[in-house]
Design a protein around this motif. Structure first.
Motif, mmCIF file in Angstrom:
data_model
loop_
_atom_site.group_PDB
_atom_site.id
_atom_site.type_symbol
_atom_site.label_atom_id
_atom_site.label_comp_id
_atom_site.label_asym_id
_atom_site.label_seq_id
_atom_site.Cartn_x
_atom_site.Cartn_y
_atom_site.Cartn_z
ATOM 1 N N ILE A 5 0.945 -1.216 -0.125
ATOM 2 C CA ILE A 5 -0.019 0.072 0.085
ATOM 3 C C ILE A 5 0.668 1.182 -0.073
ATOM 4 C CG2 ILE A 5 -1.737 1.366 1.118
ATOM 5 C CD1 ILE A 5 -2.427 -1.398 2.587
ATOM 6 N N GLU A 6 0.834 2.176 -0.921
ATOM 7 C CA GLU A 6 1.373 3.354 -0.923
ATOM 8 C C GLU A 6 0.613 4.367 -0.838
ATOM 9 O OE1 GLU A 6 3.668 3.944 -4.491
ATOM 10 O OE2 GLU A 6 4.750 1.708 -4.463
ATOM 11 N N LYS A 7 0.993 5.493 -0.244
ATOM 12 C CA LYS A 7 0.223 6.542 0.225
ATOM 13 C C LYS A 7 0.605 7.956 -0.484
ATOM 14 C CE LYS A 7 -0.499 6.758 4.788
ATOM 15 N NZ LYS A 7 -0.878 7.094 6.166
ATOM 16 N N ASN A 8 0.061 8.648 -1.318
ATOM 17 C CA ASN A 8 0.576 9.729 -1.748
ATOM 18 C C ASN A 8 -0.396 10.901 -1.882
ATOM 19 O OD1 ASN A 8 3.174 8.922 -2.847
ATOM 20 N ND2 ASN A 8 1.998 7.567 -4.100
ATOM 21 N N VAL A 9 0.155 12.251 -1.640
ATOM 22 C CA VAL A 9 -0.880 13.301 -1.541
ATOM 23 C C VAL A 9 -0.536 14.061 -2.998
ATOM 24 C CG1 VAL A 9 -1.702 15.412 -0.529
ATOM 25 C CG2 VAL A 9 -1.169 13.241 0.800
ATOM 26 N N GLU A 10 -1.559 14.492 -3.605
ATOM 27 C CA GLU A 10 -1.228 15.428 -4.903
ATOM 28 C C GLU A 10 -2.298 16.305 -4.869
ATOM 29 O OE1 GLU A 10 -1.476 13.050 -8.561
ATOM 30 O OE2 GLU A 10 0.029 11.456 -8.097
ATOM 31 N N ASN A 11 -1.927 17.580 -5.045
ATOM 32 C CA ASN A 11 -2.772 18.650 -4.861
ATOM 33 C C ASN A 11 -3.483 18.553 -3.536
ATOM 34 O OD1 ASN A 11 -1.620 19.601 -7.252
ATOM 35 N ND2 ASN A 11 -3.337 18.426 -8.361
ATOM 36 N N ASP A 12 -4.940 18.158 -3.803
ATOM 37 C CA ASP A 12 -5.762 18.068 -2.692
ATOM 38 C C ASP A 12 -6.117 16.651 -2.298
ATOM 39 O OD1 ASP A 12 -6.723 19.459 -0.600
ATOM 40 O OD2 ASP A 12 -8.554 20.219 -1.673
ATOM 41 N N HIS A 13 -5.602 15.698 -3.063
ATOM 42 C CA HIS A 13 -6.052 14.351 -3.023
ATOM 43 C C HIS A 13 -5.219 13.360 -2.473
ATOM 44 C CE1 HIS A 13 -8.104 16.658 -6.231
ATOM 45 N NE2 HIS A 13 -7.280 16.227 -7.207
ATOM 46 N N SER A 14 -5.809 12.608 -1.599
ATOM 47 C CA SER A 14 -5.017 11.577 -1.199
ATOM 48 C C SER A 14 -5.067 10.223 -1.942
ATOM 49 C CB SER A 14 -5.422 11.003 0.102
ATOM 50 O OG SER A 14 -5.079 12.007 1.101
ATOM 51 N N ILE A 15 -4.071 9.771 -2.592
ATOM 52 C CA ILE A 15 -4.070 8.841 -3.366
ATOM 53 C C ILE A 15 -3.452 7.383 -2.888
ATOM 54 C CG2 ILE A 15 -3.430 7.659 -5.752
ATOM 55 C CD1 ILE A 15 -3.476 10.494 -6.787
ATOM 56 N N LEU A 16 -4.287 6.251 -2.713
ATOM 57 C CA LEU A 16 -3.802 5.162 -2.116
ATOM 58 C C LEU A 16 -3.623 4.166 -3.502
ATOM 59 C CD1 LEU A 16 -6.057 3.871 0.666
ATOM 60 C CD2 LEU A 16 -3.876 4.657 0.703
ATOM 61 N N SER A 17 -2.265 3.665 -3.559
ATOM 62 C CA SER A 17 -2.009 2.699 -4.532
ATOM 63 C C SER A 17 -1.984 1.248 -3.843
ATOM 64 C CB SER A 17 -0.943 3.074 -5.227
ATOM 65 O OG SER A 17 -0.839 4.339 -5.937
ATOM 66 N N LEU A 18 -2.855 0.616 -4.388
ATOM 67 C CA LEU A 18 -2.750 -0.957 -3.947
ATOM 68 C C LEU A 18 -2.157 -1.909 -4.942
ATOM 69 C CD1 LEU A 18 -6.533 -1.048 -2.684
ATOM 70 C CD2 LEU A 18 -4.415 -0.343 -1.424
ATOM 71 N N ASN A 19 -1.196 -2.727 -4.676
ATOM 72 C CA ASN A 19 -0.597 -3.782 -5.355
ATOM 73 C C ASN A 19 -0.617 -5.008 -4.699
ATOM 74 O OD1 ASN A 19 0.581 -2.296 -7.863
ATOM 75 N ND2 ASN A 19 1.202 -0.953 -6.150
ATOM 76 N N GLY A 20 -1.041 -5.856 -5.413
ATOM 77 C CA GLY A 20 -0.979 -7.213 -4.826
ATOM 78 C C GLY A 20 -2.333 -7.881 -4.717
ATOM 79 N N GLU A 21 -2.486 -8.443 -3.426
ATOM 80 C CA GLU A 21 -3.844 -9.191 -3.166
ATOM 81 C C GLU A 21 -4.380 -8.857 -1.963
ATOM 82 O OE1 GLU A 21 -3.046 -13.351 -3.419
ATOM 83 O OE2 GLU A 21 -2.528 -13.375 -5.758
ATOM 84 N N ILE A 22 -5.728 -8.470 -1.693
ATOM 85 C CA ILE A 22 -6.138 -8.039 -0.561
ATOM 86 C C ILE A 22 -6.980 -9.590 0.145
ATOM 87 C CG2 ILE A 22 -7.575 -6.684 1.056
ATOM 88 C CD1 ILE A 22 -6.999 -4.648 -1.179
ATOM 89 N N ASP A 23 -6.538 -9.839 1.175
ATOM 90 C CA ASP A 23 -7.358 -10.896 1.726
ATOM 91 C C ASP A 23 -7.561 -11.001 3.150
ATOM 92 O OD1 ASP A 23 -4.942 -11.558 3.064
ATOM 93 O OD2 ASP A 23 -4.644 -13.257 1.903
ATOM 94 N N ALA A 24 -7.996 -11.568 3.920
ATOM 95 C CA ALA A 24 -8.549 -11.596 5.441
ATOM 96 C C ALA A 24 -7.338 -11.081 6.208
ATOM 97 C CB ALA A 24 -9.241 -12.807 6.099
ATOM 98 N N SER A 25 -6.329 -11.878 5.861
ATOM 99 C CA SER A 25 -4.828 -11.438 6.756
ATOM 100 C C SER A 25 -4.488 -9.845 6.517
ATOM 101 C CB SER A 25 -3.941 -12.516 6.505
ATOM 102 O OG SER A 25 -3.332 -12.182 5.144
ATOM 103 N N ASN A 26 -4.615 -9.469 5.534
ATOM 104 C CA ASN A 26 -4.061 -8.057 5.406
ATOM 105 C C ASN A 26 -5.050 -7.048 5.189
ATOM 106 O OD1 ASN A 26 -4.785 -8.162 2.453
ATOM 107 N ND2 ASN A 26 -2.685 -8.805 2.063
ATOM 108 N N SER A 27 -6.310 -7.370 5.185
ATOM 109 C CA SER A 27 -7.274 -6.275 5.058
ATOM 110 C C SER A 27 -7.243 -5.317 6.153
ATOM 111 C CB SER A 27 -8.687 -6.952 4.779
ATOM 112 O OG SER A 27 -9.090 -7.599 6.129
ATOM 113 N N VAL A 28 -6.645 -5.785 7.466
ATOM 114 C CA VAL A 28 -6.531 -4.764 8.413
ATOM 115 C C VAL A 28 -5.475 -3.715 8.279
ATOM 116 C CG1 VAL A 28 -7.113 -6.515 10.525
ATOM 117 C CG2 VAL A 28 -4.877 -6.526 9.523
#
Length: 113
Positions: A5-28
């Motif tokens: 998970i990468e967090k960036n702020v561009e102008n007034d926006h928070s941008i979350l980039s998700l790479n890979g797989e989201i399952d029960a173990s990492n959804s937290v």
């Protein structure tokens, strides 16, 4: 299952980039990051899912759990770049009716202007 998970702020926006797989173990982890962004006072949250290979119901549940809060706090939340197979999961569950989903970043940005 790896999730980056990468967090960036561009102008007034928070941008979350998700790479890979989201399952029960990492959804937290996803939950924690969204919580931090909201606490930081973000009004526009864009989620770049172009690198997302898979999302489980637990991952979808994280997004769902914030919809009311986004609404109450007037936070614009847009998901973009979903791969076809991942979009199908949102689509089957009707989440594309509950959330704003755009094909690319350009259209996502137009949505929050």
């Amino acid at each position: 299952m790896m999730l980056k998970i990468e967090k960036n702020v561009e102008n007034d926006h928070s941008i979350l980039s998700l790479n890979g797989e989201i399952d029960a173990s990492n959804s937290v982890d996803l939950d924690q990051v969204i919580k931090e962004i909201i606490q930081g006072g973000a009004k526009n949250i864009l989620v770049d899912c172009s690198g997302l290979e898979y999302i489980s119901s637990a991952g979808l549940g994280v997004f769902m759990s914030y919809l009311e809060e986004f609404h109450e706090k007037n936070i614009r939340f847009v998901i973009f770049g979903l791969q076809e197979k991942v979009f199908q999961v949102f689509n089957i569950l009707g989440l594309d009716q509950l959330m704003t989903i755009k094909p690319n970043k350009q259209e996502a940005l137009e949505e929050i202007v």
